[in-house]
Design a protein around this motif. Structure first.
Motif, short mmCIF file in Angstrom:
data_model
loop_
_atom_site.label_atom_id
_atom_site.label_comp_id
_atom_site.label_asym_id
_atom_site.label_seq_id
_atom_site.Cartn_x
_atom_site.Cartn_y
_atom_site.Cartn_z
N LEU A 139 -1.87 -9.69 10.28
CA LEU A 139 -1.78 -9.91 8.65
C LEU A 139 -2.72 -9.13 7.92
CD1 LEU A 139 -1.14 -13.90 8.88
CD2 LEU A 139 0.31 -12.37 8.38
N LEU A 140 -3.87 -9.02 8.32
CA LEU A 140 -4.97 -8.31 7.55
C LEU A 140 -4.36 -6.97 7.52
CD1 LEU A 140 -8.34 -9.57 9.07
CD2 LEU A 140 -7.51 -10.00 6.72
N ARG A 141 -4.01 -6.35 8.39
CA ARG A 141 -3.28 -4.79 8.36
C ARG A 141 -2.16 -4.73 7.41
NH1 ARG A 141 -6.94 -5.88 11.71
NH2 ARG A 141 -8.20 -4.38 12.93
N GLU A 142 -1.05 -5.67 7.77
CA GLU A 142 0.10 -5.49 7.18
C GLU A 142 -0.09 -5.73 5.67
OE1 GLU A 142 4.17 -8.16 6.95
OE2 GLU A 142 2.82 -8.54 8.54
N HIS A 143 -0.60 -6.65 5.02
CA HIS A 143 -0.62 -6.89 3.87
C HIS A 143 -1.96 -6.30 3.09
CE1 HIS A 143 2.18 -10.29 3.67
NE2 HIS A 143 1.63 -10.70 4.81
N GLY A 144 -2.78 -5.66 4.08
CA GLY A 144 -3.78 -4.82 3.42
C GLY A 144 -3.42 -3.49 2.62
N LEU A 145 -2.20 -3.12 3.28
CA LEU A 145 -1.72 -1.82 2.62
C LEU A 145 -1.31 -1.73 1.31
CD1 LEU A 145 0.19 -0.71 6.02
CD2 LEU A 145 -2.01 0.15 5.10
N THR A 146 -0.74 -2.98 0.83
CA THR A 146 -0.35 -3.12 -0.70
C THR A 146 -0.95 -4.02 -1.53
OG1 THR A 146 1.35 -4.65 0.35
CG2 THR A 146 2.09 -2.34 0.25
N SER A 147 -1.84 -4.93 -0.82
CA SER A 147 -2.39 -6.25 -1.33
C SER A 147 -3.87 -6.18 -1.22
CB SER A 147 -1.67 -7.56 -0.92
OG SER A 147 -0.25 -7.46 -1.13
N VAL B 222 -10.72 -18.95 5.94
CA VAL B 222 -9.43 -19.00 5.63
C VAL B 222 -9.11 -17.58 4.91
CG1 VAL B 222 -7.99 -19.65 3.16
CG2 VAL B 222 -9.88 -21.22 4.58
N LEU B 223 -7.72 -17.27 5.19
CA LEU B 223 -7.32 -15.97 5.02
C LEU B 223 -6.43 -15.92 3.44
CD1 LEU B 223 -6.35 -12.98 5.25
CD2 LEU B 223 -4.57 -13.78 6.90
N MET B 224 -6.76 -15.22 2.59
CA MET B 224 -6.15 -15.09 1.45
C MET B 224 -5.51 -13.76 1.24
SD MET B 224 -8.63 -17.19 -1.06
CE MET B 224 -7.66 -16.79 -2.68
N VAL B 225 -4.28 -13.70 0.82
CA VAL B 225 -3.52 -12.40 0.55
C VAL B 225 -3.17 -12.44 -1.17
CG1 VAL B 225 -1.50 -10.81 0.68
CG2 VAL B 225 -2.51 -12.24 2.75
N LEU B 226 -3.63 -11.53 -1.72
CA LEU B 226 -3.33 -11.71 -3.25
C LEU B 226 -2.41 -10.53 -3.58
CD1 LEU B 226 -7.24 -12.04 -3.88
CD2 LEU B 226 -5.28 -13.83 -4.45
N ARG B 227 -1.40 -10.56 -4.40
CA ARG B 227 -0.70 -9.70 -4.76
C ARG B 227 -1.08 -8.67 -5.63
NH1 ARG B 227 2.03 -14.46 -6.93
NH2 ARG B 227 3.73 -15.20 -5.33
N ALA B 228 -0.74 -7.43 -5.67
CA ALA B 228 -1.60 -6.52 -6.38
C ALA B 228 -1.28 -6.77 -7.79
CB ALA B 228 -0.40 -4.99 -6.27
N PRO B 229 -2.46 -6.27 -8.54
CA PRO B 229 -2.64 -7.15 -9.94
C PRO B 229 -1.41 -6.08 -10.99
CG PRO B 229 -4.26 -5.30 -9.34
CD PRO B 229 -3.66 -5.61 -8.09
N GLN B 230 -0.93 -6.93 -11.69
CA GLN B 230 -0.11 -6.51 -12.99
C GLN B 230 -0.83 -6.91 -14.06
OE1 GLN B 230 4.02 -6.94 -12.24
NE2 GLN B 230 3.72 -7.95 -10.23
#
Length: 239
Positions: free
Chosen positions: A221-229, A178-186
């Motif tokens: 998806l890993l590369r795209e989202h990994g830059l900011t998330s 399972v791939l999970m993308v988590l938003r940058a923490p606030q």
């Protein structure tokens, strides 16, 4: 890639601060510890301690059997009142029979959708049906390691082209990736998964490593989202 407070051990779910516990009961009078016994508990952790993923939902199996659970997750506010407009789903699908629930604590992660989602402080499991599996309850979890194209281990999942599944059990097991993308923490806002995607389901061979090539979409998806998330690949024991 931004490093997250979301690095967790997959083996156990921490019962941490800002959490709420619920109980699933069965009308049948059966002995505690049997699969149809009186209570399966869920514990919701909205904001976790540093080093753990927010929005955790722990399912505790009080029996001595490996099972699946099929029920409905219900969102509630701090007073226990149902929030009917909030839809609750999980990354691993534990509540819908898509993950093995072993004796003890089993961790999953929640996604909320609805206008009152910020009010959720408790999540209960309702009308659950429990199915006993022909799976050894002492089965150990499989470790996932990210690899580059030459099979070298990586520190982060973002650059993975392959993964290694290390199965310590003397028998093969089915694993969902399972791939999970988590938003940058606030500060003060839970770091909820913005994307959850089933990558594949494979059989991890007994007492060894199984190498799995990641498909092009997953790598993208890993590369795209990994830059900011924060991006992570998780192994889930599948029934």
């Amino acid at each position: 890639m931004k490093k997250s407070r979301s690095l967790l051990p997959i083996l156990i779910g921490a019962l941490m601060a800002v959490s709420a516990c619920s109980v699933v009961t069965n009308d049948d009078e059966t002995e505690p510890g049997s699969p149809n016994g009186p209570e399966f508990t869920t514990t919701f952790t909205r904001i976790a301690e540093n080093g753990y993923i927010d929005m955790g939902l722990d399912f505790e199996n009080p029996t001595t059997e490996a099972v699946t659970i099929d029920g409905q997750l219900v969102a509630r506010d701090a007073s226990g009142t149902v929030l009917p407009d909030v839809r609750v789903t999980t990354a691993f699908g534990t509540e819908s029979g898509r993950a093995v629930v072993f004796p003890g604590v089993n961790v999953d992660f929640v996604q909320l959708e609805g206008r009152e989602e910020q009010q959720v402080r408790e999540i209960t499991l309702e009308s659950a049906e429990v199915t006993v599996l022909d799976v050894a309850p002492e089965t150990q979890y499989v470790e996932l390691k990210p690899l580059d194209g030459q099979g070298r281990e990586l520190e982060y999942d973002m650059s993975a082209e392959q993964i290694s599944l290390e199965n310590p059990n003397p028998f093969p097991v089915r694993i969902r990736i399972v791939l999970m993308v988590l938003r940058a923490p606030q500060e003060g806002i839970p770091q909820e998964a913005s994307l959850v995607r089933d990558v594949t389901t494979v059989e991890a061979k007994a007492s060894g490593n199984t190498i799995v090539d990641l498909d092009e979409r997953t790598r993208s998806l890993l590369r795209e989202h990994g830059l900011t998330s924060f991006v992570t690949l998780r192994p889930v024991l599948a029934p």
